[in-house]
Write an enzyme that holds these catalytic residues in place. Structure first.
Site, mmCIF file in Angstrom:
data_model
loop_
_atom_site.group_PDB
_atom_site.id
_atom_site.type_symbol
_atom_site.label_atom_id
_atom_site.label_comp_id
_atom_site.label_asym_id
_atom_site.label_seq_id
_atom_site.Cartn_x
_atom_site.Cartn_y
_atom_site.Cartn_z
ATOM 1 N N ASP A 1 0.842 -1.204 0.000
ATOM 2 C CA ASP A 1 0.000 0.000 0.000
ATOM 3 C C ASP A 1 0.878 1.256 0.000
ATOM 4 O O ASP A 1 0.379 2.376 -0.104
ATOM 5 C CB ASP A 1 -1.016 -0.014 1.156
ATOM 6 C CG ASP A 1 -0.375 0.019 2.530
ATOM 7 O OD1 ASP A 1 0.867 -0.064 2.619
ATOM 8 O OD2 ASP A 1 -1.122 0.119 3.530
ATOM 9 N N SER A 2 2.201 1.070 0.052
ATOM 10 C CA SER A 2 3.130 2.186 -0.156
ATOM 11 C C SER A 2 2.942 2.780 -1.549
ATOM 12 O O SER A 2 3.427 3.871 -1.838
ATOM 13 C CB SER A 2 4.577 1.737 0.035
ATOM 14 O OG SER A 2 4.847 0.556 -0.697
ATOM 15 N N ASP B 1 -1.037 -6.416 -0.502
ATOM 16 C CA ASP B 1 -1.025 -5.768 0.814
ATOM 17 C C ASP B 1 -2.423 -5.250 1.130
ATOM 18 O O ASP B 1 -2.971 -4.427 0.370
ATOM 19 C CB ASP B 1 -0.017 -4.606 0.746
ATOM 20 C CG ASP B 1 0.462 -4.163 2.106
ATOM 21 O OD1 ASP B 1 0.194 -4.870 3.101
ATOM 22 O OD2 ASP B 1 1.126 -3.105 2.170
ATOM 23 N N LYS C 1 -0.822 -9.698 2.816
ATOM 24 C CA LYS C 1 -0.107 -9.248 4.016
ATOM 25 C C LYS C 1 -0.998 -8.277 4.767
ATOM 26 O O LYS C 1 -1.718 -7.481 4.134
ATOM 27 C CB LYS C 1 1.203 -8.558 3.621
ATOM 28 C CG LYS C 1 1.929 -7.932 4.799
ATOM 29 C CD LYS C 1 3.247 -7.313 4.401
ATOM 30 C CE LYS C 1 3.144 -5.872 3.947
ATOM 31 N NZ LYS C 1 2.534 -4.931 4.903
ATOM 32 N N GLU D 1 -1.134 -5.802 8.623
ATOM 33 C CA GLU D 1 -0.291 -5.236 9.673
ATOM 34 C C GLU D 1 -0.867 -5.469 11.064
ATOM 35 O O GLU D 1 -2.095 -5.481 11.235
ATOM 36 C CB GLU D 1 -0.140 -3.717 9.448
ATOM 37 C CG GLU D 1 0.555 -3.370 8.151
ATOM 38 C CD GLU D 1 0.772 -1.868 7.973
ATOM 39 O OE1 GLU D 1 0.626 -1.093 8.945
ATOM 40 O OE2 GLU D 1 1.088 -1.469 6.832
ATOM 41 N N GLU E 1 9.498 -4.855 10.529
ATOM 42 C CA GLU E 1 9.953 -3.587 9.937
ATOM 43 C C GLU E 1 10.497 -2.637 11.006
ATOM 44 O O GLU E 1 9.896 -2.448 12.074
ATOM 45 C CB GLU E 1 8.774 -2.904 9.220
ATOM 46 C CG GLU E 1 9.152 -1.535 8.650
ATOM 47 C CD GLU E 1 8.121 -0.949 7.712
ATOM 48 O OE1 GLU E 1 7.083 -1.588 7.468
ATOM 49 O OE2 GLU E 1 8.377 0.176 7.219
HETATM 50 O O1 KIV Z 1 3.350 -1.071 1.658
HETATM 51 C C1 KIV Z 1 4.510 -1.472 1.748
HETATM 52 O O2 KIV Z 1 5.331 -1.344 0.847
HETATM 53 C C2 KIV Z 1 4.890 -2.124 2.988
HETATM 54 C C3 KIV Z 1 6.334 -2.129 3.321
HETATM 55 C C4 KIV Z 1 6.724 -0.812 3.847
HETATM 56 C C5 KIV Z 1 6.671 -3.186 4.256
HETATM 57 O O3 KIV Z 1 4.045 -2.581 3.721
#
Ligand code: KIV
Length: 301
Positions: free
Chosen positions: A45-46, A84, A114, A116, A184
């Site tokens: 989600d980055s 994500d 993934k 969090e 992280e």
């Molecule tokens: O969204 C992302 O790229 C991430 C990384 C910072 C681990 O979750």
């Protein structure tokens, strides 16, 4: 190379072979990463910050994530791809978490998702999603979706107590059924502690060299995203600078008439046809007519 599976990642941990993991958000990035032989790709989600220009990852929606994940899959058909889960796509209920995780696997053909956090509620989600056969990767430490409760984007696990708390979270996540854990933004020794105590593979981003694999945000490591660069990033290229030079040179050459060059960057046309087109433009004389055999006068009746 054949696509790796969770079995390969378990074997690699057992044999001490490091896993390489990078983010990608689009077809082209994914294509180059697959060519380079990365083991896994994270459609993070980055993307919200790197590709969309938001200041945080919070505004990113499920639909946007699916669209990016699907283009990454098209670029890297033979790589293990992780979708994500964006903010508020899994926090509310098990049902929503399963539905959204399923969108990643069904619509974008991701291999895993993934999410969090390592609290009780999040572990319930991990259990729920895993129970329908979707591979779940946990993510603890400096978790951007929890930035408010962490007091900002700060390194975690910096005391023995804090490291122990992270280890407890990590063990809960493993117990809940996660297949891999990402850690992280922690000191190397904290990363070492967690990787050594878990039986599932533990990968790190900014967690030192003892984890079972490494993740970086691709745009950081190629020098493309330059709003800020975290301490743990190594820059392997200066793509942003290379692009800036290319764009500037292009602007200059178009303005000064150096680009495009006829015959180099243009399509062919015969001299005759060129002359006729020039005549249509009105600037040049007509090409001399080709000689043809004179017609015989018609015979008198
Ligand atoms: O969204 C992302 O790229 C991430 C990384 C910072 C681990 O979750």
């Amino acid at each position: 190379m054949p696509k790796k599976s969770i079995l390969d990642f378990r074997r690699m941990k057992a044999e001490g072979e490091k896993v390489t993991w990078l983010t990608a958000y689009d077809y082209l990035e994914a294509k180059y990463e697959e060519r380079a032989g990365v083991d896994m790709i994270l459609v993070g989600d980055s993307v919200g910050m790197v590709d969309m220009g938001y200041a945080t990852t919070f505004p990113v929606t499920m639909d946007e994530m699916i669209s990016h994940a699907a283009s990454v899959r098209r670029g890297a058909p033979n790589t293990f791809i992780v979708g994500d889960m964006p903010y508020m796509s899994y926090q509310i209920s098990d049902e929503e978490a399963i539905t959204n995780a399923g969108r990643f696997t069904q619509e974008a053909l991701c291999d895993a998702i993934k999410l969090e956090g390592g609290g009780e509620e999040i572990c319930k989600r991990i259990k729920a999603i895993s129970s329908v056969g979707i591979l779940v990767i946990g993510h603890i430490g400096l978790t951007p979706q929890f930035a408010a409760t962490l007091g900002g984007y700060k390194a975690q696990g910096k005391s023995a107590d804090a490291a122990k708390k992270l280890l407890d979270e990590a063990l809960r996540i493993q117990e809940a059924g996660a297949c891999i854990l990402l850690v992280e933004g922690v000191p190397e020794v904290t990363g070492k502690l967690i990787a050594s105590k878990l039986s599932i593979p533990v990968y790190g981003i900014g967690a030192g060299s003892y984890t079972d694999g490494q993740l970086l945000i691709y745009a950081d490591m190629v020098g493309y995203y330059d709003d800020f660069t975290p301490k743990f990033v190594k820059r392997y290229a200066e793509v942003g600078q290379a692009m800036l030079k290319a764009f500037t040179d292009y602007v200059d050459e178009v303005r000064t008439g150096k680009f495009p060059i006829d015959g180099v960057h243009t399509y062919k046309i015969s001299d005759d046809e060129r002359a006729k087109v020039e005549e249509l433009i009105g600037g040049k004389k007509k090409a001399p007519a080709k000689k043809t055999a004179a017609k015989k006068p018609a015979a008198k009746k």
